[in-house]
Write a protein that holds these residues in place. Structure first.
Motif, PDB file in Angstrom:
ATOM      1  N   LYS A 107      40.435  -6.952 -21.197  1.00  0.00           N
ATOM      2  CA  LYS A 107      40.161  -7.041 -22.637  1.00  0.00           C
ATOM      3  C   LYS A 107      40.466  -5.714 -23.327  1.00  0.00           C
ATOM      4  O   LYS A 107      41.063  -5.695 -24.406  1.00  0.00           O
ATOM      5  N   ARG A 108      40.036  -4.615 -22.719  1.00  0.00           N
ATOM      6  CA  ARG A 108      40.310  -3.302 -23.321  1.00  0.00           C
ATOM      7  C   ARG A 108      41.805  -3.049 -23.407  1.00  0.00           C
ATOM      8  O   ARG A 108      42.302  -2.543 -24.403  1.00  0.00           O
ATOM      9  N   THR A 109      42.534  -3.425 -22.362  1.00  0.00           N
ATOM     10  CA  THR A 109      43.982  -3.220 -22.340  1.00  0.00           C
ATOM     11  C   THR A 109      44.658  -4.032 -23.442  1.00  0.00           C
ATOM     12  O   THR A 109      45.549  -3.540 -24.126  1.00  0.00           O
ATOM     13  N   ARG A 110      44.220  -5.249 -23.636  1.00  0.00           N
ATOM     14  CA  ARG A 110      44.808  -6.095 -24.677  1.00  0.00           C
ATOM     15  C   ARG A 110      44.481  -5.577 -26.067  1.00  0.00           C
ATOM     16  O   ARG A 110      45.274  -5.713 -26.993  1.00  0.00           O
ATOM     17  N   ASP A 116      50.012   5.019 -21.843  1.00  0.00           N
ATOM     18  CA  ASP A 116      51.192   5.740 -21.364  1.00  0.00           C
ATOM     19  C   ASP A 116      51.210   5.726 -19.844  1.00  0.00           C
ATOM     20  O   ASP A 116      50.202   5.980 -19.209  1.00  0.00           O
ATOM     21  N   GLY A 117      52.350   5.452 -19.299  1.00  0.00           N
ATOM     22  CA  GLY A 117      52.502   5.432 -17.849  1.00  0.00           C
ATOM     23  C   GLY A 117      52.238   4.075 -17.242  1.00  0.00           C
ATOM     24  O   GLY A 117      52.517   3.855 -16.087  1.00  0.00           O
ATOM     25  N   ASP A 118      51.650   3.134 -18.002  1.00  0.00           N
ATOM     26  CA  ASP A 118      51.413   1.791 -17.497  1.00  0.00           C
ATOM     27  C   ASP A 118      52.698   0.996 -17.587  1.00  0.00           C
ATOM     28  O   ASP A 118      53.478   1.163 -18.533  1.00  0.00           O
ATOM     29  N   GLU A 119      52.922   0.149 -16.612  1.00  0.00           N
ATOM     30  CA  GLU A 119      54.103  -0.721 -16.668  1.00  0.00           C
ATOM     31  C   GLU A 119      53.883  -1.827 -17.676  1.00  0.00           C
ATOM     32  O   GLU A 119      52.767  -2.259 -17.902  1.00  0.00           O
ATOM     33  N   GLN A 120      54.963  -2.283 -18.293  1.00  0.00           N
ATOM     34  CA  GLN A 120      54.859  -3.370 -19.261  1.00  0.00           C
ATOM     35  C   GLN A 120      55.443  -4.620 -18.712  1.00  0.00           C
ATOM     36  O   GLN A 120      56.223  -4.682 -17.908  1.00  0.00           O
TER      37      GLN A 120
END
Length: 120
Positions: A107-110, A116-120
């Motif tokens: 939920k926080r990610t959405r 930064d640095g996270d894959e999409q």
């Protein structure tokens, strides 16, 4: 190979579906064997046999009322089952806690978008 006696152990006694169904029916109060047999679609001798096993392991009590014998749940006999299952409670609580943490992170990610640095 011979089966273990069902009359000596609560776990063996409740392993039989019809005995568990009897216990469910008795949660609402005392009932005569004829009523239990009718509600479970079995003969009175079959119901009596199951009730004997449940009585011998301490899961039901019986009392006479006139010509009838009334059976009642004695949930104290379920204590060994409750204690055994309780050992799994911590496992499930920890599993649900981990799942909740994962869902909250999703939920926080959405809400904030990828970091930064996270894959999409």
């Amino acid at each position: 190979m011979a089966r273990a006696a069902t009359t000596s152990d609560t776990f063996n006694a409740i392993a039989e579906l019809q005995r568990r169904e009897i216990l469910v029916l008795l949660r609402s109060g005392e009932r005569p064997v004829t009523e239990l047999a009718r509600d479970l679609g079995m003969t009175q001798p079959q119901a009596s046999k199951h009730l004997r096993v449940l009585r011998e392991v301490g899961l039901v009590q019986v009392r006479g009322m006139g010509k009838q014998r009334l059976y009642a749940l004695d949930a104290r006999g379920l204590r060994p089952v409750h204690e055994w299952l309780g050992g799994f409670e911590q496992f499930w609580n920890e599993s649900f806690d981990r799942l909740d943490e994962y869902v909250q992170e999703l939920k926080r990610t959405r809400q904030t978008g990828p970091r930064d640095g996270d894959e999409q």
